[in-house]
Design a protein around this motif. Structure first.
Motif, PDB file in Angstrom:
ATOM      1  N   HIS A  49       0.847  -1.316   0.274  1.00  0.00           N
ATOM      2  CA  HIS A  49       0.159   0.110  -0.106  1.00  0.00           C
ATOM      3  C   HIS A  49       0.872   1.227   0.088  1.00  0.00           C
ATOM      4  O   HIS A  49       0.497   2.219  -0.745  1.00  0.00           O
ATOM      5  CB  HIS A  49      -0.986   0.010   1.369  1.00  0.00           C
ATOM      6  N   PHE A  50       1.859   1.072   0.879  1.00  0.00           N
ATOM      7  CA  PHE A  50       2.968   2.504   0.758  1.00  0.00           C
ATOM      8  C   PHE A  50       3.443   2.563  -0.554  1.00  0.00           C
ATOM      9  O   PHE A  50       3.621   3.784  -1.070  1.00  0.00           O
ATOM     10  CB  PHE A  50       3.684   2.084   1.964  1.00  0.00           C
ATOM     11  N   GLU A  51       3.978   1.427  -1.347  1.00  0.00           N
ATOM     12  CA  GLU A  51       4.471   1.756  -2.345  1.00  0.00           C
ATOM     13  C   GLU A  51       3.564   2.235  -3.578  1.00  0.00           C
ATOM     14  O   GLU A  51       3.837   3.064  -4.435  1.00  0.00           O
ATOM     15  CB  GLU A  51       5.100   0.490  -3.184  1.00  0.00           C
ATOM     16  N   GLU A  57       1.277  10.200  -4.785  1.00  0.00           N
ATOM     17  CA  GLU A  57       1.731  11.539  -3.935  1.00  0.00           C
ATOM     18  C   GLU A  57       0.825  11.538  -2.862  1.00  0.00           C
ATOM     19  O   GLU A  57       0.772  12.603  -2.357  1.00  0.00           O
ATOM     20  CB  GLU A  57       1.515  12.642  -4.768  1.00  0.00           C
ATOM     21  N   ALA A  58       0.239  10.344  -2.267  1.00  0.00           N
ATOM     22  CA  ALA A  58      -0.350  10.532  -1.149  1.00  0.00           C
ATOM     23  C   ALA A  58       0.235  10.582   0.166  1.00  0.00           C
ATOM     24  O   ALA A  58       0.058  11.179   1.216  1.00  0.00           O
ATOM     25  CB  ALA A  58      -1.329   9.326  -0.766  1.00  0.00           C
ATOM     26  N   VAL A  59       1.669  10.127   0.141  1.00  0.00           N
ATOM     27  CA  VAL A  59       2.293  10.304   1.257  1.00  0.00           C
ATOM     28  C   VAL A  59       2.828  11.513   1.391  1.00  0.00           C
ATOM     29  O   VAL A  59       2.713  11.963   2.625  1.00  0.00           O
ATOM     30  CB  VAL A  59       3.586   9.093   0.911  1.00  0.00           C
ATOM     31  N   GLU A  60       3.350  12.280   0.358  1.00  0.00           N
ATOM     32  CA  GLU A  60       3.476  13.583   0.580  1.00  0.00           C
ATOM     33  C   GLU A  60       2.441  14.435   0.996  1.00  0.00           C
ATOM     34  O   GLU A  60       2.635  15.364   1.866  1.00  0.00           O
ATOM     35  CB  GLU A  60       4.215  14.295  -0.714  1.00  0.00           C
ATOM     36  N   LEU A  65      -0.115  17.428   5.442  1.00  0.00           N
ATOM     37  CA  LEU A  65      -1.219  17.518   6.441  1.00  0.00           C
ATOM     38  C   LEU A  65      -0.744  17.316   7.864  1.00  0.00           C
ATOM     39  O   LEU A  65      -1.068  18.136   8.976  1.00  0.00           O
ATOM     40  CB  LEU A  65      -2.242  16.719   5.968  1.00  0.00           C
ATOM     41  N   HIS A  66       0.079  16.602   8.017  1.00  0.00           N
ATOM     42  CA  HIS A  66       0.465  16.160   9.554  1.00  0.00           C
ATOM     43  C   HIS A  66       1.415  17.490   9.813  1.00  0.00           C
ATOM     44  O   HIS A  66       1.094  17.687  11.313  1.00  0.00           O
ATOM     45  CB  HIS A  66       1.331  15.040   9.455  1.00  0.00           C
TER      46      HIS A  66
END
Length: 73
Positions: A49-51, A57-60, A65-66
C-alpha cells in the motif's frame, strides 16, 4: 498436522505460555507461528500500500497535512 522434534528455548517458551495464557507447549508454538505469519503478512500488505501510495503522491500530502496540523497546535 505433523510431529516435529525441535530444540526450543525453554525460558522463552515459558514466558510465551504465561503471556498468552496457554497451558501446553503445542498451543504456545502454534499461537506464536500464527502470530508471526499474520504479522509478516500485514507488514507485506502495508509495504504494498505504501508503494502504491507513493505513485499517488498520497504520502507527501499526508506528511504536509500532518506538519500543518502540528504547526496549528
Amino acid at each position: 498436522m505433523s510431529v516435529t522434534q525441535i530444540d526450543i528455548d525453554e525460558e522463552a517458551l515459558e514466558r510465551a505460555m504465561a503471556v498468552a495464557g496457554v497451558r501446553t507447549k503445542k498451543d504456545a508454538v502454534n499461537l506464536a507461528l500464527r502470530f508471526y505469519a499474520e504479522q509478516q503478512e500485514r507488514a507485506a500488505c502495508l509495504t504494498r500500500h505504501f508503494e502504491r501510495a507513493q505513485h499517488w503522491e498520497a504520502v507527501e500530502r499526508a506528511e504536509r497535512l500532518h506538519r500543518a496540523e502540528k504547526d496549528a497546535r
